[in-house]
Write a protein that holds these residues in place. Structure first.
Motif, PDB file in Angstrom:
ATOM      1  N   GLY A 148       0.797  -1.224   0.000  1.00  0.00           N
ATOM      2  CA  GLY A 148       0.000   0.000   0.000  1.00  0.00           C
ATOM      3  C   GLY A 148       0.832   1.278   0.000  1.00  0.00           C
ATOM      4  O   GLY A 148       0.553   2.192  -0.785  1.00  0.00           O
ATOM      5  N   PRO A 149       1.857   1.375   0.860  1.00  0.00           N
ATOM      6  CA  PRO A 149       2.657   2.602   0.866  1.00  0.00           C
ATOM      7  C   PRO A 149       3.342   2.894  -0.468  1.00  0.00           C
ATOM      8  O   PRO A 149       3.481   4.052  -0.854  1.00  0.00           O
ATOM      9  CB  PRO A 149       3.691   2.348   1.971  1.00  0.00           C
ATOM     10  N   LEU A 150       3.748   1.852  -1.190  1.00  0.00           N
ATOM     11  CA  LEU A 150       4.357   2.048  -2.507  1.00  0.00           C
ATOM     12  C   LEU A 150       3.377   2.721  -3.451  1.00  0.00           C
ATOM     13  O   LEU A 150       3.706   3.707  -4.122  1.00  0.00           O
ATOM     14  CB  LEU A 150       4.801   0.695  -3.074  1.00  0.00           C
ATOM     15  N   VAL A 151       2.156   2.207  -3.492  1.00  0.00           N
ATOM     16  CA  VAL A 151       1.120   2.766  -4.363  1.00  0.00           C
ATOM     17  C   VAL A 151       0.769   4.184  -3.907  1.00  0.00           C
ATOM     18  O   VAL A 151       0.657   5.106  -4.722  1.00  0.00           O
ATOM     19  CB  VAL A 151      -0.121   1.855  -4.369  1.00  0.00           C
ATOM     20  N   TYR A 152       0.614   4.352  -2.607  1.00  0.00           N
ATOM     21  CA  TYR A 152       0.274   5.665  -2.039  1.00  0.00           C
ATOM     22  C   TYR A 152       1.345   6.700  -2.376  1.00  0.00           C
ATOM     23  O   TYR A 152       1.033   7.804  -2.847  1.00  0.00           O
ATOM     24  CB  TYR A 152       0.111   5.529  -0.524  1.00  0.00           C
ATOM     25  N   ASN A 153       2.601   6.351  -2.147  1.00  0.00           N
ATOM     26  CA  ASN A 153       3.702   7.286  -2.414  1.00  0.00           C
ATOM     27  C   ASN A 153       3.774   7.655  -3.886  1.00  0.00           C
ATOM     28  O   ASN A 153       4.047   8.800  -4.244  1.00  0.00           O
ATOM     29  CB  ASN A 153       5.038   6.706  -1.939  1.00  0.00           C
ATOM     30  N   ARG A 154       3.545   6.690  -4.755  1.00  0.00           N
ATOM     31  CA  ARG A 154       3.558   6.968  -6.196  1.00  0.00           C
ATOM     32  C   ARG A 154       2.422   7.913  -6.565  1.00  0.00           C
ATOM     33  O   ARG A 154       2.595   8.822  -7.367  1.00  0.00           O
ATOM     34  CB  ARG A 154       3.471   5.659  -6.988  1.00  0.00           C
ATOM     35  N   ALA A 155       1.261   7.691  -5.988  1.00  0.00           N
ATOM     36  CA  ALA A 155       0.119   8.570  -6.263  1.00  0.00           C
ATOM     37  C   ALA A 155       0.392   9.988  -5.778  1.00  0.00           C
ATOM     38  O   ALA A 155       0.085  10.963  -6.480  1.00  0.00           O
ATOM     39  CB  ALA A 155      -1.147   8.015  -5.605  1.00  0.00           C
ATOM     40  N   VAL A 156       0.997  10.115  -4.605  1.00  0.00           N
ATOM     41  CA  VAL A 156       1.347  11.439  -4.079  1.00  0.00           C
ATOM     42  C   VAL A 156       2.358  12.114  -5.005  1.00  0.00           C
ATOM     43  O   VAL A 156       2.236  13.304  -5.321  1.00  0.00           O
ATOM     44  CB  VAL A 156       1.883  11.344  -2.633  1.00  0.00           C
ATOM     45  N   ALA A 157       3.366  11.369  -5.454  1.00  0.00           N
ATOM     46  CA  ALA A 157       4.377  11.936  -6.352  1.00  0.00           C
ATOM     47  C   ALA A 157       3.754  12.406  -7.663  1.00  0.00           C
ATOM     48  O   ALA A 157       4.085  13.480  -8.168  1.00  0.00           O
ATOM     49  CB  ALA A 157       5.478  10.902  -6.631  1.00  0.00           C
ATOM     50  N   GLU A 158       2.825  11.620  -8.211  1.00  0.00           N
ATOM     51  CA  GLU A 158       2.154  12.028  -9.448  1.00  0.00           C
ATOM     52  C   GLU A 158       1.291  13.265  -9.230  1.00  0.00           C
ATOM     53  O   GLU A 158       1.256  14.163 -10.075  1.00  0.00           O
ATOM     54  CB  GLU A 158       1.312  10.878 -10.003  1.00  0.00           C
ATOM     55  N   ALA A 159       0.620  13.329  -8.092  1.00  0.00           N
ATOM     56  CA  ALA A 159      -0.188  14.515  -7.778  1.00  0.00           C
ATOM     57  C   ALA A 159       0.708  15.741  -7.645  1.00  0.00           C
ATOM     58  O   ALA A 159       0.380  16.826  -8.147  1.00  0.00           O
ATOM     59  CB  ALA A 159      -0.987  14.291  -6.503  1.00  0.00           C
ATOM     60  N   GLN A 160       1.855  15.587  -7.001  1.00  0.00           N
ATOM     61  CA  GLN A 160       2.800  16.704  -6.874  1.00  0.00           C
ATOM     62  C   GLN A 160       3.286  17.171  -8.241  1.00  0.00           C
ATOM     63  O   GLN A 160       3.358  18.376  -8.490  1.00  0.00           O
ATOM     64  CB  GLN A 160       4.009  16.290  -6.036  1.00  0.00           C
ATOM     65  N   GLU A 161       3.614  16.226  -9.113  1.00  0.00           N
ATOM     66  CA  GLU A 161       4.079  16.589 -10.459  1.00  0.00           C
ATOM     67  C   GLU A 161       3.010  17.386 -11.199  1.00  0.00           C
ATOM     68  O   GLU A 161       3.306  18.400 -11.832  1.00  0.00           O
ATOM     69  CB  GLU A 161       4.430  15.326 -11.250  1.00  0.00           C
ATOM     70  N   ARG A 162       1.771  16.922 -11.116  1.00  0.00           N
ATOM     71  CA  ARG A 162       0.676  17.615 -11.811  1.00  0.00           C
ATOM     72  C   ARG A 162       0.446  19.007 -11.220  1.00  0.00           C
ATOM     73  O   ARG A 162       0.230  19.966 -11.961  1.00  0.00           O
ATOM     74  CB  ARG A 162      -0.600  16.798 -11.756  1.00  0.00           C
ATOM     75  N   LEU A 163       0.482  19.101  -9.893  1.00  0.00           N
ATOM     76  CA  LEU A 163       0.290  20.402  -9.263  1.00  0.00           C
ATOM     77  C   LEU A 163       1.420  21.363  -9.616  1.00  0.00           C
ATOM     78  O   LEU A 163       1.183  22.539  -9.895  1.00  0.00           O
ATOM     79  CB  LEU A 163       0.182  20.249  -7.746  1.00  0.00           C
ATOM     80  N   GLN A 164       2.651  20.873  -9.606  1.00  0.00           N
ATOM     81  CA  GLN A 164       3.784  21.725  -9.964  1.00  0.00           C
ATOM     82  C   GLN A 164       3.668  22.209 -11.402  1.00  0.00           C
ATOM     83  O   GLN A 164       3.962  23.364 -11.700  1.00  0.00           O
ATOM     84  CB  GLN A 164       5.103  20.982  -9.743  1.00  0.00           C
ATOM     85  N   ALA A 165       3.224  21.347 -12.292  1.00  0.00           N
ATOM     86  CA  ALA A 165       3.044  21.756 -13.689  1.00  0.00           C
ATOM     87  C   ALA A 165       1.981  22.833 -13.790  1.00  0.00           C
ATOM     88  O   ALA A 165       2.141  23.810 -14.532  1.00  0.00           O
ATOM     89  CB  ALA A 165       2.672  20.543 -14.558  1.00  0.00           C
ATOM     90  N   ARG A 166       0.880  22.667 -13.049  1.00  0.00           N
ATOM     91  CA  ARG A 166      -0.191  23.669 -13.072  1.00  0.00           C
ATOM     92  C   ARG A 166       0.287  24.995 -12.486  1.00  0.00           C
ATOM     93  O   ARG A 166      -0.033  26.053 -13.008  1.00  0.00           O
ATOM     94  CB  ARG A 166      -1.412  23.171 -12.292  1.00  0.00           C
ATOM     95  N   VAL A 167       1.058  24.936 -11.410  1.00  0.00           N
ATOM     96  CA  VAL A 167       1.569  26.158 -10.789  1.00  0.00           C
ATOM     97  C   VAL A 167       2.494  26.885 -11.757  1.00  0.00           C
ATOM     98  O   VAL A 167       2.457  28.117 -11.861  1.00  0.00           O
ATOM     99  CB  VAL A 167       2.297  25.839  -9.456  1.00  0.00           C
ATOM    100  N   MET A 168       3.292  26.141 -12.500  1.00  0.00           N
ATOM    101  CA  MET A 168       4.205  26.772 -13.453  1.00  0.00           C
ATOM    102  C   MET A 168       3.440  27.442 -14.594  1.00  0.00           C
ATOM    103  O   MET A 168       3.941  28.370 -15.210  1.00  0.00           O
ATOM    104  CB  MET A 168       5.195  25.747 -13.988  1.00  0.00           C
TER     105      MET A 168
END
Length: 90
Positions: A46-66
């Protein structure tokens, strides 16, 4: 952080594990064993999947912020330029 799922989702997951074993394995699995297997997966994988999902959400948010400066940019000091455009014969 322990990954927990809602009670109803847990019931559905256990039923799905039981069905998987009935249809794909030589031996069926009982309700308690399926619950234990689910707990193991949630804790171990579960933590592997959770961490990957968080990382993908961060990438998307950073792209939107840029993109904010492009989407929300306003040119400064446009008041007089507006009047100058209106005065030009056209």
């Amino acid at each position: 952080m322990a990954i927990e799922i809602p009670k109803e989702a847990r019931k559905e997951a256990i039923a799905s594990i039981e069905r998987y074993f009935r249809e794909n394995m030589e031996e069926p699995i009982g309700n308690i064993a399926a619950g234990g297997l689910l707990s193991f997966f949630l804790e171990e994988i579960g933590p592997l999947v959770y961490n990957r999902a968080v990382a993908e959400a961060q990438e998307r948010l950073q792209a939107r912020v840029m993109e904010l400066d492009i989407e929300l940019h306003e040119d400064e000091f446009q008041y007089w330029r507006k009047f100058e455009r209106q005065r030009k014969p056209g």
